[in-house]
Each structure stands twice: as C-alpha cells, then as structure tokens.
Write an enzyme that holds these catalytic residues in place. Structure first.
Site, PDB file in Angstrom:
ATOM      1  CG  HIS A  49     -12.731 -12.638   8.441  1.00 22.22           C
ATOM      2  ND1 HIS A  49     -13.208 -12.052   9.590  1.00 22.22           N
ATOM      3  CD2 HIS A  49     -11.537 -12.053   8.190  1.00 22.22           C
ATOM      4  CE1 HIS A  49     -12.349 -11.133  10.005  1.00 22.22           C
ATOM      5  NE2 HIS A  49     -11.318 -11.121   9.185  1.00 22.22           N
ATOM      6  CB  CYS A 399      10.959 -20.346  26.400  1.00 22.01           C
ATOM      7  SG  CYS A 399       9.431 -19.443  26.740  1.00 22.01           S
TER       8      CYS A 399
HETATM    9  C1  LIG Z   1      -4.578  -5.119  11.381  1.00 22.09           C
HETATM   10  C2  LIG Z   1      -4.839  -6.239  10.421  1.00 22.09           C
HETATM   11  C3  LIG Z   1      -5.734  -7.246  10.744  1.00 22.09           C
HETATM   12  C4  LIG Z   1      -5.995  -8.276   9.867  1.00 22.09           C
HETATM   13  N1  LIG Z   1      -6.820  -9.288  10.240  1.00 22.09           N
HETATM   14  C5  LIG Z   1      -7.095 -10.288   9.369  1.00 22.09           C
HETATM   15  C6  LIG Z   1      -7.924 -11.357   9.754  1.00 22.09           C
HETATM   16  O1  LIG Z   1      -8.360 -11.442  10.892  1.00 22.09           O
HETATM   17  N2  LIG Z   1      -8.236 -12.321   8.843  1.00 22.09           N
HETATM   18  C7  LIG Z   1      -7.750 -12.264   7.576  1.00 22.09           C
HETATM   19  O2  LIG Z   1      -8.087 -13.136   6.794  1.00 22.09           O
HETATM   20  N3  LIG Z   1      -6.904 -11.282   7.206  1.00 22.09           N
HETATM   21  C8  LIG Z   1      -6.569 -10.303   8.074  1.00 22.09           C
HETATM   22  N4  LIG Z   1      -5.731  -9.297   7.709  1.00 22.09           N
HETATM   23  C9  LIG Z   1      -5.164  -9.332   6.383  1.00 22.09           C
HETATM   24  C10 LIG Z   1      -3.983 -10.259   6.273  1.00 22.09           C
HETATM   25  O3  LIG Z   1      -3.118 -10.100   7.370  1.00 22.09           O
HETATM   26  C11 LIG Z   1      -3.242  -9.945   5.015  1.00 22.09           C
HETATM   27  O4  LIG Z   1      -4.143  -9.980   3.953  1.00 22.09           O
HETATM   28  C12 LIG Z   1      -2.129 -10.909   4.698  1.00 22.09           C
HETATM   29  O5  LIG Z   1      -1.280 -11.128   5.776  1.00 22.09           O
HETATM   30  C13 LIG Z   1      -1.355 -10.361   3.537  1.00 22.09           C
HETATM   31  O6  LIG Z   1      -0.295 -11.191   3.236  1.00 22.09           O
HETATM   32  P1  LIG Z   1       0.684 -10.802   2.100  1.00 22.09           P
HETATM   33  O7  LIG Z   1       1.592 -11.957   1.910  1.00 22.09           O
HETATM   34  O8  LIG Z   1      -0.076 -10.322   0.927  1.00 22.09           O
HETATM   35  O9  LIG Z   1       1.457  -9.527   2.651  1.00 22.09           O
HETATM   36  P2  LIG Z   1       2.715  -9.469   3.614  1.00 22.09           P
HETATM   37  O10 LIG Z   1       2.623 -10.426   4.711  1.00 22.09           O
HETATM   38  O11 LIG Z   1       2.932  -8.049   3.966  1.00 22.09           O
HETATM   39  O12 LIG Z   1       3.885  -9.971   2.708  1.00 22.09           O
HETATM   40  C14 LIG Z   1       4.473  -9.156   1.719  1.00 22.09           C
HETATM   41  C15 LIG Z   1       5.940  -9.454   1.728  1.00 22.09           C
HETATM   42  O13 LIG Z   1       6.549  -8.795   0.634  1.00 22.09           O
HETATM   43  C16 LIG Z   1       7.807  -8.348   1.030  1.00 22.09           C
HETATM   44  N5  LIG Z   1       8.213  -7.255   0.155  1.00 22.09           N
HETATM   45  C17 LIG Z   1       7.665  -6.028   0.051  1.00 22.09           C
HETATM   46  N6  LIG Z   1       8.334  -5.290  -0.832  1.00 22.09           N
HETATM   47  C18 LIG Z   1       9.331  -6.057  -1.316  1.00 22.09           C
HETATM   48  C19 LIG Z   1      10.374  -5.845  -2.253  1.00 22.09           C
HETATM   49  N7  LIG Z   1      10.521  -4.677  -2.890  1.00 22.09           N
HETATM   50  N8  LIG Z   1      11.232  -6.846  -2.505  1.00 22.09           N
HETATM   51  C20 LIG Z   1      11.117  -8.046  -1.867  1.00 22.09           C
HETATM   52  N9  LIG Z   1      10.145  -8.287  -0.960  1.00 22.09           N
HETATM   53  C21 LIG Z   1       9.264  -7.299  -0.697  1.00 22.09           C
HETATM   54  C22 LIG Z   1       7.575  -7.892   2.437  1.00 22.09           C
HETATM   55  O14 LIG Z   1       8.779  -7.818   3.175  1.00 22.09           O
HETATM   56  C23 LIG Z   1       6.621  -8.940   2.970  1.00 22.09           C
HETATM   57  O15 LIG Z   1       7.269 -10.004   3.615  1.00 22.09           O
HETATM   58  C24 LIG Z   1      -5.402  -8.279   8.601  1.00 22.09           C
HETATM   59  C25 LIG Z   1      -4.477  -7.278   8.275  1.00 22.09           C
HETATM   60  C26 LIG Z   1      -4.175  -6.288   9.199  1.00 22.09           C
HETATM   61  C27 LIG Z   1      -3.152  -5.274   8.882  1.00 22.09           C
END
Ligand SMILES: Cc1cc2nc3c(=O)[nH]c(=O)nc-3n(C[C@H](O)[C@H](O)[C@H](O)COP(=O)(O)OP(=O)(O)OC[C@H]3O[C@@H](n4cnc5c(N)ncnc54)[C@H](O)[C@@H]3O)c2cc1C
Ligand SMILES: Cc1cc2nc3c(=O)[nH]c(=O)nc-3n(C[C@H](O)[C@H](O)[C@H](O)COP(=O)(O)OP(=O)(O)OC[C@H]3O[C@@H](n4cnc5c(N)ncnc54)[C@H](O)[C@@H]3O)c2cc1C
Lengths: 475, 420
Positions: A49, A399
């Site tokens: 963004h 693929c």
């Molecule tokens: C529909 C949508 C659109 C988006 N579009 C954008 C965009 O265009 N641009 C942008 O910048 N952001 C976007 N985002 C936001 C972005 O995708 C997220 O902010 C980012 O991927 C978050 O990453 P994360 O590592 O915090 O979470 P996650 O990728 O969910 O990682 C968390 C990890 O923790 C693990 N976990 C959870 N609980 C436990 C546990 N108890 N023990 C061990 N492991 C655990 C999970 O398995 C997971 O792998 C979007 C989000 C969504 C849903």
C-alpha cells in the site's frame, strides 16, 4: 546466549526472525502448521500500500510508510517478486469527490509522494478498461504488488540460513513463567524456553496474549473472499484498482499479481471460526459483481480459482506492537492490512527494540542475500540451457500450465524449510497454480515429494498433515 | 536449429494418425514430440472398452487402440521424442522444445501439426463455493490415479458433471469398491454419450440428478460432505431444495478444453465456441503451414473420428510441404445456425477439387424429431431425419463431390437443424 521464541511463521514472524538473527542470540520460530506462510500470509491481496488509507498518527500509518519504501532493496536482497505498479482509487459518484480529496489529503499527511487526483479521461489514458462510470480517481504511483507467500518464505529461508531454528507442527497451548523468562508449551508436549517470547500468531494472537497478560486482547476474524483470473486476462489492467469506500460498503479491488494473473476481492465479513476459509456462494457473487463495477469486461469464464483469507481485526483498531504488561513477553498483534506492507519495517523496529532490551550485539557472518528457486518459465533460453547442463531435471517439465520443471520442485523440497506438501511445492514453484489447477501435475508432484522425502506416496498431503489425498488400492 | 519438414506436437491418437498418413503420403522427414514418457496420449488411462468400433470394427480398450497406431508409426520408422515438452511455436514455424537429454531443442519446420489434446476444466472454472480441502479431483486425474498409479482417490464419492469421463469414473470407482452416492448434472441433460449413461450409471443404480448443482463443499483438511441443490431455468440454485450428502471425495467432470497455448504462441486464430483453431477443409489454421487435429481442434467423443480427422491433417500437411506457391485463401465460410452450436471445418476452399468433405458439429440442446440440413446457397443439398440429437454426441455429415461443387459455386454453405 539469550533465547528468543517467535510464535507464528507468517510474514510477521518470519521477518522478525530474520532481523533478529543479525544479533548474537538463539531464535526459534514455533509454527502450528507444517509450513511457514500457512496463515493469513498465504491468502490476501498482496498489495504494497502507498499509505493514504491509514489514519495519520497510527502505527499502521507509520509502518506502512516505512515498509513501503523498503521493498525495492529488500525484494532484490531476498529475491522475491515485487513490482511498483501504481494504484487508482475510483470515485463513482460526483457527490463523493470531496471524500476522494480527503483521502488525498490524508495521504499527504502521512507523507505519501507521487499522488495525483485525476479526471476520468486521465484515468482511461492509463487503464482503458476501467469503467466509464467514474467521476474521478486518486492515483498513487508508489503502490506496489508482491507475492506474499514467496516474501514470507524468502524471509524464513534467509533466517534459517543464518541459524534460526524453525519448529513446524508446534501448536503453542500454554506459556508459563520459568526463571527470568518463559516456558512455551506445545500441544505435543514439547516445550521451549525463551528469555523473550514474541507473539506473532496472527488471528490467534489474542489467545496467546491472553495466556500471559493482564490486559486482554480480542481479535475478530474477518473473512475476505477472492476470485483469481487466468493469465490471458492480464491485459485488463497493470495498475491496482481500488474502489472508494462508500455507503455501499468497502470496495473490491481488481489488481494484477506479480505472476500476471488478475486478482479480485476481498469481501469483508465477520465470522465465528478463525479457521473458516470456505468460500461462499454469496461472497463469490459479491466479488464478481463489485469487481465488474470497476472493470465491466471481467468475465467469469476466465476465473481459475477462488480462495479466502482471514483478517486479524483487533478491537484496539491499530497494530499492537511492543513489550506487554509482562516483562519478556512481546506482542506483534492485530496485524491486519497493511500488515504485509508494514512487515519489513515492523521487523526492523522489533529486532532493534528487543536487542536493546536484551542487550544483544550484532554477530559476524550474517548473510543478507538469498537466492530464489530459478523459475524456468521466465528465464531466457541461454540461462535455461545452462541450468539443464548443470542439472538435467531442469529439462523435465512437470507442470505444463506454468512450465515448472522437476529441477525446481526438487529444489523446493530440499531447501532450508523445504516443501513437504503439494501446497508447499505450489507456493514455492507455482506447480499447480495455472489454468488446469494441478489436474495434470498433481500425481507427479506427489511422486517427487514421496521420492525426495523418502515416504510413501499415499502419505503425501495437500496441506494439512494426516489429511491424505489418496489411498492405497485394496487388492 | 534443426531443419524438419514436418513437426507433430503430441503423440496421442491424433499425432500418431497424422504421422502415419503423412508418411504414407510420401513424407520421410517427420518428428513427433511427446511430453509423456510413452506414446498414446489420454488413451493410456482409458482401460475400458469401446474404442475402435468404427476404425477396426471391434471393441478395443484405449491402450489396445493406441498400440495399433504406435505399431504403425514404429513400423514406418518415424522418429519420435518422448519426455519432450514443446514450449513455444512461432508463426514462422520455429518449434522450441525441452527435455533432459538434449536440453533446449529448436526445429525450423516447413509444416507443424498441433495434436496436443485437451485438458479438464478445473473447479475454479465454475465457481463452486466451499472448503478448499483435499479430496476434490478432476475426473481424469482420478482416472489416472486409479488406472495408472494404482491409488484410490477416496471411498464415498459425489461426481459433479455428467461428461463421459465422469460417467466412466462412476463405474470404475464402483468396481474398485467405492460408493458413488450421486452424479449431479447442472443441465437437464447429460453431456456424455448415451451408451455411457446406460452402461456406467443405470446398470449400477447410481442416482443421476439432472438440473442440480453443488452449492457448498464442507470439510476440514479433507472433504466431509457436499450440499447440492436444484437449479431453476436460469441455472441458479434454489436454496430451499438444498440437501447434504456425506462423502470424502468429489470428482469433477465439467468439461474439456482444447489445449491451445501453443496455437496462441503462434498467433493462430481460435474459435471462441470450440476453443480450438479455425480451420479449412485441410485442417489448416489461419497461419500457413500450421495444422490442427484431434481434441486440440475440438473435443471429440470417439477416438475413431480423431484418427480420421488426423489422417486428413497429415495428408494435407504433406501437400502443403510439396507446394510451389502459397495457398490461396479464397474461401466459402461454413456457417451454422438453428441449434447447431459449431461446425468444423469453418472454411471450404472455393477452388480445390474434393471428392468428399466431412463436416463435424455439435448441437446446443437436446432436440427430438428433427432434421439435420445442409444448405448450399438456398438449396438443401443434404437432409437427414434425426430422432434425437444431444450436445453430448458429435454429429457428422459427409458431402460428396457434387454437393461440394454446389457449395463452392453458390459461395454459401450452412448447417442447421430444422424442426418438423
Ligand atoms: C483479505 C485480506 C487482504 C489483505 N490484503 C493486504 C494487502 O493488500 N496489503 C497488506 O499489506 N496487507 C494485507 N493484508 C494483511 C496481511 O495479509 C497480514 O497483515 C499479514 O499476512 C499478517 O501476517 P502475520 O504473520 O501476522 O499472520 P499470519 O500469516 O496469519 O501468521 C500467523 C501464524 O501464526 C501461526 N499460529 C497461530 N496460532 C499459533 C499457535 N498457537 N502456535 C503456533 N503457531 C500459531 C499460524 O499458523 C500462522 O502461520 C490482508 C489481509 C487479509 C485477510
Ligand atoms: C477419459 C476419456 C474417455 C474416453 N472414452 C472414449 C471411448 O470410450 N471411446 C472412444 O472412442 N473415445 C473415447 N475418448 C475420446 C478419445 O480417446 C480422445 O478423443 C482422443 O484420445 C483424443 O486424441 P488426441 O490425440 O487429440 O489427444 P490426447 O490423447 O490427449 O493426446 C495429446 C498428446 O499431446 C501431448 N502434448 C500436448 N501438449 C504437448 C506439448 N506442448 N509438448 C509435447 N507434447 C504435448 C500430450 O501429452 C498427449 O499425449 C475418451 C477420452 C477421454 C479423455
């Protein structure tokens, strides 16, 4: 040596781990699934963004701006797909033009550069397939696109090469005080000690926080559904097209992906279950109808797949980043959009903050560069020939739709934190991501996985371990 | 760069028949490029009976039918390369391929025959909502898993779509001990052959539900059930009719799509209706010297017609190679109307002398008591009574010399159905 536990192997956890291994410390990532990037990071819009959306003064605004500026250098250093392609915000109604202006002003406040308010004619000059029912648009040149799972995998591989320990299929169920630090306990009974525990658990970050902290967090899972179009539709737009949020609700975007498909979505619906990734009849219809409001020539016929992702919407309404009310327990929670954009900047901030708190020194021999799996499909002929000479498996196409060779698949399996499942191979190589959606290569990918991992064919899973694809035939 | 008179892409029944007939027309400088490790194409996984009734007047299995053509090719000493994937064909007929042994291969061809077959439409193509877990296969993938690799995709099955592969797989899965709970078809009719509906579905008392579709797929990690519902005249599901069926596997038999990526790379003009190239009576595409035949041109239900069509293509390619001048593209367009969805070929040369011309077509709905009619100008040159025509069965008409001349002279050729 000080020990650090990172809970969650999404882009947040992987990028923090990679920035932490620059220091003289022992870092362990605990991830509940059998691969990194299996949570929200695998299913989102993939937009870097520009920064006009976030409320000025928030952490979202701060890290969005800092993160956005890091992508050129970072994507080269870690070799993942990124492109600065620019974005429009379409305004459909004359009456809404003042609100478009507000968006522009907000961008200026946040420090967004190269932003313009355009007339419809100026918009059509750039993207002729955009609807003629617009009153104007905001154009932000610094907006970009990234392949989110490849970015997270790149971070993870580089962290691993620099000594980070990735423990997969480790679901954290409890955290107890132990000495100066914490004992992190997993579902399978194993436990890990950390002087510092970093909560990067995405949609589950509230549960992890609530195991430890007095100040409780609540995360509301909010689903977003998508439809992805065939590469033959890539002519439709090379710019990201947002819609201005209106009384009709938040808009649906139409954007190119870094691999040349067109992505449309997401919807926004609060759901009960944090793992509910099902697409719905209503959701898909909404994506289709609303996307066609921006680009009327989109045609269902060319959709190749649908999916959904879950936003980790925190009731605090901003990122929650910092040491909690319990010493040595650090939250990086509520990382919803622009979380992907912000990840590089959050990671640097968190690593520096923690180094400061634990008094860590930079270590020698940190390797900043990581090389991706070569993508045969997009290499020039000369390099293809060289690759095949070194390893003939690069001459064997597995693929057909995405032209992925056996050499790439074998590499994906045997790298640090290699692929163990069909989806793991898919996210690393694109095998099965094309227009036939693995109809032809599924069983060949399974064969290669079984051979390389030294396991039986029927134990190969799509993504979740133990959920098999086939059974042995009973004779 | 290797010079080659004729490069044939695909070693399925289409490529094999084209190679055989090109050889028999005098051409010796031929290569067949096939990406699989055996010749025979999709026939290798079709271990059921029902191939070759027209060509060999006996019922063969897929592999048996293929092996007859493979023997013909081998007897003639025609060169073929296996495990070799063609990556690109240019409009200058430069064919780029790759394999492990030779690395990148580049052929400069005088003529190219595209015989690449087709692929199955995936789930994404029809926007079925629900879980994206394991246990969802296209029917052809399941067929390959069972017949070639020896694995079962699942135990309790619902099949979406009543294309031939789906019907055949209903029987195959039943033979292997699985329970096929239903075959669900969106349209009020099947897109498969009638003989398959009888032999694969009715004979096994498998419920075949017309005007139904899947509205939701449930499952965590693996499919646990599907929700199906009736659809209205506009094919929209009627949610009040929804019912849940427990199963661990879903097979999709929702259509085959000609695989024309290479045709596109060569700028060959494609038909939006068939998904294949637009060709003339020589099976030549809009690019001089590039020919198409078999399932890449239009999806066939019987391999016998694939072989016939491909022999024509092989012969024509050799004629093209031996030509002194560029072909004149002075054509009569072959049109279709009144219930006929498409006709192949789409063009007939005005000047070529022909003894016969086969027109192949599909209709867009089920029609009863109708006539299949061919018009040259305003004159009915052909008419045949049909008790029933269905989209699942390809219709074919053979025009004789006299009819062809009439069409060439009147500059108008049209195929249609005429109700009584
Ligand atoms: C529909 C949508 C659109 C988006 N579009 C954008 C965009 O265009 N641009 C942008 O910048 N952001 C976007 N985002 C936001 C972005 O995708 C997220 O902010 C980012 O991927 C978050 O990453 P994360 O590592 O915090 O979470 P996650 O990728 O969910 O990682 C968390 C990890 O923790 C693990 N976990 C959870 N609980 C436990 C546990 N108890 N023990 C061990 N492991 C655990 C999970 O398995 C997971 O792998 C979007 C989000 C969504 C849903
Ligand atoms: C499941 C099923 C059941 C059938 N049942 C019957 C039946 O009962 N009776 C009957 O008469 N007919 C039946 N048919 C129809 C008949 O078998 C097919 O129509 C026929 O096999 C099509 O031949 P083809 O050569 O055009 O395509 P294919 O057999 O698909 O061959 C195409 C070949 O081209 C190769 N190829 C494609 N692209 C490339 C590339 N880029 N580089 C190198 N090689 C390439 C492929 O690997 C393949 O081997 C059935 C078909 C199917 C799919």
């Amino acid at each position: 040596m000080k020990k650090i536990i990172v809970i969650g192997g999404g882009v947040t956890g992987c990028s923090i781990a990679r920035e932490l291994v620059r220091y003289d410390t022992e870092v362990t990532v605990l991830e509940r699934f059998n691969d990194v990037s299996s949570g929200t990071t695998k299913a989102n819009s993939g937009i870097v963004h520009a920064g006009f959306d976030a409320k000025p003064g928030t952490l979202k605004a701060k890290f969005n701006m800092l993160g956005n500026a890091m992508f050129e250098k970072l994507s080269k250093e870690l070799d993942f797909p990124f492109k600065r392609n620019g974005a429009f915000v379409l305004c459909f109604d004359k009456e809404d033009l003042p609100r478009l202006r507000e968006l522009y002003d907000r961008g200026i406040k946040n420090g967004v550069e190269d932003m313009f308010l355009l007339t419809p004619e100026e918009v059509w000059d750039i993207e002729p397939n955009i609807t003629h029912d617009i009153a104007g648009a905001l154009y932000a040149k610094t907006s970009g696109i990234v392949s989110p799972y490849e970015m997270a995998i790149a971070y993870a591989e580089n962290a691993a090469v620099n000594g980070c320990n990735f423990e997969l299929e480790k679901k954290v169920v409890d955290i107890q005080k132990e000495g100066e630090g914490w004992k992190v306990i997993c579902e399978d009974g194993s436990s890990y000690y950390g002087d510092m525990v970093i909560n990067c658990a995405g949609v589950h970050a509230d549960e992890i926080n609530n195991l430890v902290c007095d100040k409780k967090l609540t995360i509301i899972p909010r689903k977003g559904e998508y439809m992805l179009y065939d590469k033959t539709c890539s002519f439709i737009t090379s710019t990201t097209i947002f819609q201005m949020p209106s009384k009709m609700g938040k808009g649906i975007l139409v954007a190119p992906t870094t691999h040349g498909n067109i992505i449309t979505g997401p919807t926004a619906k609060d759901v009960q279950d944090k793992e509910d990734l099902d697409t719905t009849f209503e959701g898909l219809n909404e994506v289709y109808d609303k996307a066609r409001k921006s680009v009327p020539s989109l045609n269902k016929k060319f959709v190749i797949t649908q999916f959904s992702g879950i936003r980790a919407h925190c009731t605090e309404d901003d990122f929650v980043i910092g040491e909690s009310d319990k010493k040595g327990f650090y939250n990086v929670a509520g990382i919803e959009s622009p979380g992907l954009t912000s990840a590089p900047a959050i990671a640097v901030y968190v690593a520096e903050d923690i180094a400061d708190k634990l008094d860590l020194k930079k270590k020698k021999g940190f390797v900043a560069k990581r090389k991706a799996i070569p993508h045969f499909a997009i290499l020039p002929d000369r390099e293809r020939e060289k690759l095949i000479k070194e390893n003939p498996l690069y001459g064997k196409v597995i693929c057909r739709c995405e032209v992925v060779t056996e050499g790439e698949i074998v590499d994906a399996i045997n790298r640090p934190i290699g692929a163990k499942t069909v989806d793991g191979v898919k996210r690393r190589t694109r095998a099965g991501m094309g227009r036939c959606q693995s109809g032809f290569c599924l069983e060949r990918v399974m064969e290669i996985l079984a051979r390389e991992l030294g396991v039986d064919f029927e134990t190969i899973a799509k993504n979740e371990s133990g959920k098999y694809i086939v059974y042995r035939k009973e004779k | 760069m290797i010079n080659k008179n004729l490069v044939i892409i695909g070693g399925g029944p289409a490529g094999l028949a084209a190679a055989k007939s090109a050889y028999d027309s005098g051409e010796r400088d031929i290569v067949i490029l096939e990406r699989e490790s055996v010749l025979g194409g999709v026939l290798n996984q079709c271990i059921h009976n029902g191939f070759g009734l027209h060509t060999f007047k006996e019922e063969l299995t897929g592999p048996e039918y293929a092996s007859r053509y493979i023997q013909e090719v081998q007897k003639r000493g025609i060169e073929y390369k296996l495990d070799t994937t063609v990556l690109n064909v240019s409009d200058k007929k430069i064919v780029t391929a790759v394999n492990e042994k030779d690395g990148l291969l580049k052929y400069k061809a005088k003529a190219v025959i595209l015989a690449c077959g087709c692929r199955e439409r995936p789930r994404g193509g029809i926007n079925v909502a629900g879980s994206r877990c394991a246990g969802i296969f296209s029917a052809g993938t399941a067929q390959k898993l069972i017949n070639i690799d020896g694995y079962m995709p699942g135990k309790e099955v619902v099949i979406l779509g009543s294309g031939d592969i789906g019907l055949i797989m209903a029987r195959r899965m039943t033979f292997e001990g699985a329970k096929v709970k239903a075959v669900v078809e969106l349209m009020p009719y099947s897109s498969g052959l009638n003989r398959n509906i009888v032999q694969c579905i009715k004979d096994f008392n498998i419920p075949l539900l017309f005007s139904h579709t899947i509205v939701d797929i449930k499952g965590e990690g693996r499919v646990s059930s599907v929700v199906i519902a009736k659809v209205d005249e506009n094919l929209q599901p009627i949610m009040s009719t929804a019912q849940e069926i427990k199963c661990d596997t879903i097979l999709l038999s929702i259509g085959l799509l000609p695989e024309n990526e290479l045709a596109k790379s060569a700028s060959v003009q494609l038909s939006p209706v068939t998904g294949g190239a637009i060709v003339d009576e020589n099976m030549m595409t809009s690019v001089d010297g590039i020919f198409e035949c078999g399932n890449v041109l239009h999806v066939h239900d019987l391999v016998d017609f694939v072989s016939m069509e491909s022999e024509d293509a092989g012969r024509s390619a050799v004629e093209y190679i031996n030509r002194k001048s560029k072909p004149k593209r002075d054509y009569v367009e072959i049109k279709c109307s009144g219930g006929v969805r498409y006709v192949v070929p789409q063009y007939l040369s005005k000047s070529d002398k022909l003894d016969k011309l086969q027109l192949k077509m599909r209709v867009n709905n089920v029609y009863k008591d109708t006539r299949l009619v061919v018009l040259a100008g305003d004159e009915e040159i052909y008419s045949k009574k049909k008790q029933i025509v269905t989209p699942g069965e390809m219709e074919s008409v053979i025009l004789n010399k006299e009819m062809i001349e009439k069409a060439q002279k009147s500059d108008k050729l049209e195929v249609m159905l005429k109700g009584e």
